[in-house]
Design a protein around this motif. Structure first.
Motif, short mmCIF file in Angstrom:
data_model
loop_
_atom_site.label_atom_id
_atom_site.label_comp_id
_atom_site.label_asym_id
_atom_site.label_seq_id
_atom_site.Cartn_x
_atom_site.Cartn_y
_atom_site.Cartn_z
N TYR A 94 25.11 -32.65 -10.32
CA TYR A 94 24.86 -32.28 -8.93
C TYR A 94 26.13 -32.30 -8.08
O TYR A 94 26.11 -31.94 -6.91
CB TYR A 94 23.85 -33.26 -8.29
CG TYR A 94 24.28 -34.71 -8.38
CD1 TYR A 94 25.14 -35.26 -7.44
CD2 TYR A 94 23.81 -35.53 -9.41
CE1 TYR A 94 25.55 -36.58 -7.54
CE2 TYR A 94 24.22 -36.84 -9.51
CZ TYR A 94 25.08 -37.37 -8.57
OH TYR A 94 25.48 -38.68 -8.67
N CYS A 95 27.25 -32.72 -8.64
CA CYS A 95 28.46 -33.01 -7.86
C CYS A 95 29.29 -31.76 -7.60
O CYS A 95 29.65 -31.03 -8.53
CB CYS A 95 29.31 -34.05 -8.60
SG CYS A 95 30.85 -34.44 -7.73
N ASP A 96 29.61 -31.52 -6.30
CA ASP A 96 30.49 -30.42 -5.95
C ASP A 96 31.80 -30.92 -5.35
O ASP A 96 32.54 -30.15 -4.73
CB ASP A 96 29.79 -29.44 -4.99
CG ASP A 96 29.53 -30.06 -3.62
OD1 ASP A 96 29.51 -31.31 -3.51
OD2 ASP A 96 29.33 -29.30 -2.65
N PHE A 97 32.10 -32.21 -5.52
CA PHE A 97 33.36 -32.76 -5.04
C PHE A 97 34.50 -32.32 -5.97
O PHE A 97 34.26 -31.87 -7.09
CB PHE A 97 33.32 -34.29 -4.99
CG PHE A 97 32.34 -34.85 -4.00
CD1 PHE A 97 31.91 -34.11 -2.92
CD2 PHE A 97 31.86 -36.14 -4.15
CE1 PHE A 97 31.00 -34.63 -2.01
CE2 PHE A 97 30.95 -36.67 -3.25
CZ PHE A 97 30.52 -35.92 -2.18
N ASN A 98 35.72 -32.49 -5.51
CA ASN A 98 36.88 -32.20 -6.35
C ASN A 98 37.09 -33.37 -7.30
O ASN A 98 37.89 -34.27 -7.06
CB ASN A 98 38.13 -31.98 -5.49
CG ASN A 98 39.32 -31.58 -6.34
OD1 ASN A 98 39.18 -30.93 -7.36
ND2 ASN A 98 40.51 -31.99 -5.93
N SER A 99 36.33 -33.35 -8.40
CA SER A 99 36.44 -34.41 -9.39
C SER A 99 36.61 -33.78 -10.76
O SER A 99 36.11 -32.69 -11.02
CB SER A 99 35.20 -35.31 -9.37
OG SER A 99 34.03 -34.57 -9.62
N HIS A 100 37.32 -34.48 -11.63
CA HIS A 100 37.70 -33.93 -12.93
C HIS A 100 37.41 -34.97 -14.01
O HIS A 100 37.75 -36.15 -13.86
CB HIS A 100 39.19 -33.56 -12.93
CG HIS A 100 39.54 -32.58 -11.86
ND1 HIS A 100 39.61 -31.23 -12.08
CD2 HIS A 100 39.81 -32.76 -10.54
CE1 HIS A 100 39.92 -30.62 -10.95
NE2 HIS A 100 40.05 -31.53 -10.00
N GLU A 101 36.78 -34.52 -15.09
CA GLU A 101 36.36 -35.45 -16.14
C GLU A 101 37.57 -36.07 -16.84
O GLU A 101 38.57 -35.41 -17.11
CB GLU A 101 35.49 -34.72 -17.17
CG GLU A 101 34.10 -34.41 -16.67
CD GLU A 101 33.17 -33.99 -17.79
OE1 GLU A 101 33.59 -34.05 -18.97
OE2 GLU A 101 32.02 -33.60 -17.49
#
Length: 414
Positions: A53-60
């Motif tokens: 559900y995440c649309d933040f600027n995050s990277h696995e």
């Protein structure tokens, strides 16, 4: 919106910043008699796994992947801050928020180095609130105490649910037992902390929510943030939408949340935030009151006020490119001045989220605009029963809170 061209060298970037300062200080259409309070946002963009559900600027960055570039990223953050100092020179920082991603993936020693570098470069209030986001999936015994020793004063824990079935449905990497252990450790380590919960999750019933609230309240949290699951564009859930509760059930869930928190002595001071006396989040309140914030880190956003204009900035989004650009003294990807016609809506988008509303005097001071610029919208909102006005203050009604988007849209530029 003005794209910022990458500079060939740090000295060239610094010269560009100096030109920008002169640009910002030139005469303009606004008249701000004073500048609002200033906050600092720091973005740490990595997480173990991207939530659907995440649309933040995050990277696995999985547990078995290569080591996080913690040292280089913090070097980049410090360089980013230094390049921005001329824009905020002499101003005091009232709060710091370290968000992500999952900031608690970083070692306490890295957070300690980051905060030490910030203290060395900024004037900070003696009681500056320093919040850090943490996830139960990165929880280790005594880790939270180490963050506290590094200078973090407030922890925000991304629990979302204590129910294993619901956690799995929204792709979280922790289970209910880890969530309980993390909250228990936070309660032992911090005088104030926040629990993040979500509702209207796939397959969730009102009884499920009641159980989640019971567990959360058993820790007597000073602050609780509760968010409706929304399906955002460009997420996994947008491509493969799950079955979520109907709107009527979601409204019933929100009513239950409001009643349960009130019974526990918590005040709903913002559309999604509940707090005990003295534990409201100062950093978020500054956003909602249209205060200023400098954002550093990959993809971070800033809103900064000057005597005659309000500007927004965005850092480079990709972490690798951000580090290269920040270390070269040129972290900005975008820079834009907020149009005078857009300021009423931008202000209302924030201020009307607060239960207490806003003072008309604050609107004029924060935007540099006269009251005539919002008179039509206020009249329409009052006629629809969405606000009340009394003694120079505008307060959303219960109906206004329930239909907040409709209320805010009344102030869109024509």
């Amino acid at each position: 919106m003005i794209p910022i061209q990458p500079q060939d060298s740090a000295s060239g970037a610094q010269a560009a910043v100096q030109r920008d300062i002169q640009h910002y200080m030139r005469p303009g259409t606004l008249q701000l008699g004073s500048l609002p309070p200033l906050s600092l946002y720091v973005h740490l963009p990595w997480c173990i796994r991207k939530c659907p559900y995440c649309d933040f600027n995050s990277h696995e960055h999985g547990r078995d992947g290569p080591e996080l570039p913690e040292d280089r990223y913090i070097d980049a953050l410090v360089a980013d801050l230094e390049s921005a100092l001329p824009l905020i020179w002499g101003r005091t920082v009232h709060s710091i928020f370290i968000g992500g991603g999952t900031p608690s993936l970083f070692a306490p020693e890295s957070i300690d180095r980051l905060l030490a570098a910030i203290r060395a470069r900024l004037r900070m209030e003696a009681d500056c609130e320093i919040t850090m986001e943490a996830n139960p999936g990165t929880f280790e015994t005594d880790r939270f105490r180490a963050f506290r020793a590094a200078g973090v004063t407030r922890l925000s824990i991304g629990v979302q649910s204590f129910d294993d079935r619901l956690l799995q449905a929204v792709g979280r990497v922790h289970d209910g037992a880890q969530a309980r252990a993390a909250v228990r450790e936070a309660a032992d380590s911090f005088e104030t902390f926040n629990i993040d919960l979500m509702y209207a999750l796939p397959g969730q019933t009102e009884l499920d929510l009641a159980r989640d609230l019971d567990v959360a309240m058993s820790f007597a949290p000073p602050h609780l943030s509760v968010y409706h699951l929304t399906i955002e564009p460009n997420t996994y859930f947008a491509k493969f939408p799950p079955a979520i509760p109907e709107d009527d059930l979601a409204y019933d869930m929100l009513d239950r949340i409001t009643a349960r928190t009130a019974a526990a002595g918590m005040q709903r001071y913002e559309i999604s935030a509940y707090a005990r006396e003295g534990h409201q989040c100062w950093h978020n309140r500054n956003y909602w009151q249209f205060g200023d914030y400098l954002g550093i880190g990959a993809g971070a956003h800033s809103k900064l006020s000057f005597a005659h204009r309000i500007v927004r900035q965005v850092r480079f989004r990709d972490p690798a490119r951000y580090m290269d650009q920040a270390l070269a003294g040129a972290p900005l990807a975008q820079d834009s001045e907020v149009r005078r016609a857009d300021l009423p809506f931008e202000y209302m988008l924030n201020a009307l989220r607060l239960r207490e509303g806003f003072a008309l005097q604050d609107f004029m001071e924060r935007t540099g605009l006269p009251l005539s610029s919002i008179a039509k919208g206020l009249d329409a909102a009052q006629a629809k029963g969405l606000i009340t006005r009394d003694l120079g203050r505008v307060v959303p009604t219960e109906r206004g809170f329930d239909f907040l988007s409709d209320l805010q849209e009344l102030f869109l530029a024509e």
